[in-house]
Motif scaffolding. Structure first.
Motif, PDB file in Angstrom:
ATOM      1  N   HIS A 195       0.844  -1.194   0.000  1.00 13.11           N
ATOM      2  CA  HIS A 195       0.000   0.000   0.000  1.00 13.11           C
ATOM      3  C   HIS A 195       0.878   1.243   0.000  1.00 13.11           C
ATOM      4  O   HIS A 195       1.902   1.282   0.708  1.00 13.11           O
ATOM      5  CB  HIS A 195      -0.869   0.083   1.264  1.00 13.11           C
ATOM      6  N   VAL A 196       0.478   2.262  -0.760  1.00 12.56           N
ATOM      7  CA  VAL A 196       1.118   3.586  -0.691  1.00 12.56           C
ATOM      8  C   VAL A 196       0.132   4.511   0.021  1.00 12.56           C
ATOM      9  O   VAL A 196      -0.996   4.698  -0.435  1.00 12.56           O
ATOM     10  CB  VAL A 196       1.445   4.133  -2.090  1.00 12.56           C
ATOM     11  N   TYR A 197       0.562   5.055   1.160  1.00 17.23           N
ATOM     12  CA  TYR A 197      -0.319   5.892   1.975  1.00 17.23           C
ATOM     13  C   TYR A 197       0.058   7.365   1.822  1.00 17.23           C
ATOM     14  O   TYR A 197       1.227   7.695   1.533  1.00 17.23           O
ATOM     15  CB  TYR A 197      -0.180   5.518   3.451  1.00 17.23           C
ATOM     16  N   PRO A 198      -0.888   8.275   2.090  1.00 10.18           N
ATOM     17  CA  PRO A 198      -0.561   9.708   2.039  1.00 10.18           C
ATOM     18  C   PRO A 198       0.517  10.070   3.059  1.00 10.18           C
ATOM     19  O   PRO A 198       0.593   9.464   4.140  1.00 10.18           O
ATOM     20  CB  PRO A 198      -1.885  10.392   2.402  1.00 10.18           C
ATOM     21  N   ALA A 199       1.338  11.080   2.710  1.00 10.09           N
ATOM     22  CA  ALA A 199       2.451  11.483   3.594  1.00 10.09           C
ATOM     23  C   ALA A 199       1.950  11.922   4.967  1.00 10.09           C
ATOM     24  O   ALA A 199       2.656  11.780   5.961  1.00 10.09           O
ATOM     25  CB  ALA A 199       3.242  12.610   2.933  1.00 10.09           C
ATOM     26  N   ALA A 200       0.717  12.438   5.031  1.00  6.33           N
ATOM     27  CA  ALA A 200       0.212  12.947   6.312  1.00  6.33           C
ATOM     28  C   ALA A 200      -0.230  11.827   7.256  1.00  6.33           C
ATOM     29  O   ALA A 200      -0.305  12.041   8.466  1.00  6.33           O
ATOM     30  CB  ALA A 200      -0.952  13.898   6.055  1.00  6.33           C
ATOM     31  N   THR A 201      -0.513  10.645   6.719  1.00  4.19           N
ATOM     32  CA  THR A 201      -1.137   9.613   7.575  1.00  4.19           C
ATOM     33  C   THR A 201      -0.429   8.265   7.529  1.00  4.19           C
ATOM     34  O   THR A 201      -0.926   7.290   8.096  1.00  4.19           O
ATOM     35  CB  THR A 201      -2.608   9.382   7.134  1.00  4.19           C
ATOM     36  N   TRP A 202       0.748   8.196   6.855  1.00  2.00           N
ATOM     37  CA  TRP A 202       1.334   6.885   6.554  1.00  2.00           C
ATOM     38  C   TRP A 202       1.513   5.992   7.783  1.00  2.00           C
ATOM     39  O   TRP A 202       1.192   4.803   7.745  1.00  2.00           O
ATOM     40  CB  TRP A 202       2.673   7.042   5.816  1.00  2.00           C
ATOM     41  N   LEU A 203       1.979   6.579   8.903  1.00  2.00           N
ATOM     42  CA  LEU A 203       2.250   5.731  10.062  1.00  2.00           C
ATOM     43  C   LEU A 203       0.945   5.284  10.717  1.00  2.00           C
ATOM     44  O   LEU A 203       0.812   4.116  11.120  1.00  2.00           O
ATOM     45  CB  LEU A 203       3.161   6.464  11.060  1.00  2.00           C
TER      46      LEU A 203
END
Ligand code: CAA
Length: 257
Positions: free
Chosen positions: A178-186
């Motif tokens: 999965h590639v997650y948005p930079a603001a919510t990845w963790l």
């Protein structure tokens, strides 16, 4: 207390953060030792059902610590130090491990992610095996795991050029799930960990072990392993719980036995 990693617990999931930001989380013997010790402790703790391994926004890990590990060493001193044994500790962990990558995952950093069971990434992530630029080749499993993951031709191109690829390209070639948005990845990686942590723990451990066997063994041996692991799970209370919950249309409560 470890010096180079930070371990935190949130219920049934644990997060291990590599913490050498001044060198982009470069991997030296101390990090690998502390990482192995922490993972072994978590693996022995039945209340820990999934581990998230991460770095910081700028780097998961920029590879082996070039200044510490590659200067003034000889083949014999490398043999004596035996860093491979430290990588093996991580490889043997049975609790599912998610690599949550933001920023650089290069060389040993990419290899560390590939030892994990699942790799997810922030859209900022950059993966690569740039060892060729140092006059060497990947030495912590990169030539083997990357090739198994993405195939001979893609692996050769990445290893021979040393180029960095984006999170999206890593997803396109099958390295990242999965590639997650930079603001919510963790947070997104932890949500995935919580989903896995709710599943039957013995089944989860045997599942990752069986998938690992698929990398190492011929099909017949892998199918044999799977068959025995499958039968073994019929001796668990959690199998009865899962089946009963399905039949009675309720959410299962797994206990890990
Ligand atoms: N080892 C030791 N120190 C490292 C490091 C590494 N792998 N990667 C980065 N650093 C250090 C830099 O030396 C720098 O320290 P100083 O401030 O003291 O100079 C600090 O981290 C910040 O790095 P940069 O200034 O270079 O940051 P940047 O944003 O300009 O570049 C980078 C980032 C492209 C990742 C660059 O640092 C880089 O190319 N790093 C090396 C990557 C690499 O070659 N990794 C493979 C190592 S070999 C290996 O891993 C073998 C194996 O199979 C186990």
């Amino acid at each position: 207390m470890p010096n180079t990693i930070i371990v935190t617990r949130e219920g049934s999931i644990a997060t291990i953060q590599l913490n050498r930001p001044a060198v982009l989380n470069a991997l030296n013997a101390e990090v690998l030792t502390e990482l192995g010790d922490a993972m072994r402790d978590l693996d022995d703790d039945a209340t820990c059902r999934c581990i998230v391994l991460t770095g910081n926004e700028k780097a998961f890990a920029a590879g082996a610590d070039i200044k510490e590990a590659f200067v003034g060493v000889t083949p014999v001193s490398m043999l004596e130090q035996d860093l491979t044994a430290k990588w093996e500790v991580i490889r043997r962990i049975k609790t599912p491990i998610i690599a949550a990558v933001s920023g650089f995952a290069l060389g040993g950093g990419c290899e560390l992610a590939m030892i994990c069971d699942i790799i997810v990434a922030s859209e900022t992530a950059k993966f690569g095996q740039p060892e060729i630029n140092l006059g060497i080749i990947p030495g912590a499993g990169g030539t083997q795991r990357l090739t198994r993951a993405v195939g001979k031709w893609v692996a050769n191109e990445l290893i021979l050029t040393g180029r960095f690829i984006s999170a999206q390209e890593a997803k396109d070639i099958g390295l990242v799930v999965h590639v997650y948005p930079a603001a919510t990845w963790l947070d997104d990686a932890k949500a995935l960990a919580r989903t896995i942590a709710e599943k039957a723990p013995v089944a989860a451990r045997l599942a990752t072990e069986a998938v690992d066997v698929a990398w190492n063994a011929p099909l017949d041996a892998g199918l044999e392993f799977e068959r025995k692991a499958f039968y073994l799970l019929f001796a668990t209370e959690d199998k009865n719980e899962g089946v009963d919950a399905f039949i009675n249309k309720r959410k299962p409560q797994f206990k890990g036995r």
